[in-house]
Design a protein around this motif. Structure first.
Motif: not given
Ligand code: 5GP
Ligand code: ZN
Length: 119
Positions: A43, A77, A87-88, A110
């Motif tokens: 994060h 990422a 991932y976000r 992620g």
């Protein structure tokens, strides 16, 4: 003696190094550091070095900076090894968006699956 004006913005203070953080990436435009309260195995918060309150107050003058933050998220990422899995990326904006720190930032999360829509 004149004392330097201390920014009251938490992320400006982190960028300046007044408040410690675990940095994972830095370039001329942005700094990325681990969130103090991680919501996923990775994060990371990606923040512009120039203060912008939120996406709501960003303007066309910030277009390159905003694109830079997104591409930095993708690069981090890839470096973390979960880009292919997925991932976000989140930009919480104002009260209903859940924004608590008013220095624009991109959350990169992620290392686990995410559901949509989020809560
Ligand atoms: P927001 O809620 O504004 O979208 O996200 C703010 C984020 O900043 C939260 O996820 C919160 O955990 C993180 N945060 C708050 N204070 C600190 C801090 O002092 N250091 C770090 N690294 N993260 C912080
Ligand atoms: Zn700031």
């Amino acid at each position: 003696m004149m004392l330097p004006i201390m920014s009251e913005c938490l992320f400006c203070r982190i960028i300046a190094g007044d408040i410690p953080s675990a940095r994972v990436f830095e370039d001329e435009v942005c700094v990325a550091f681990n969130d103090i309260s991680p919501q996923a195995p990775t994060h990371v918060l990606i923040v512009p070095k120039d203060h912008i309150d939120s996406l709501h107050t960003a303007s066309t003058a910030d277009r390159d900076t905003l694109g830079h933050l997104m591409l930095a998220a993708a690069e981090i990422a890839r470096g973390k090894g979960f880009a292919e899995d997925g991932y976000r990326v989140v930009v919480n904006t104002n009260g209903d968006g859940g924004q608590t720190v008013f220095h624009l930032h991109v959350h990169l999360l992620g290392g686990r699956p995410f559901v949509f829509p989020p809560g």
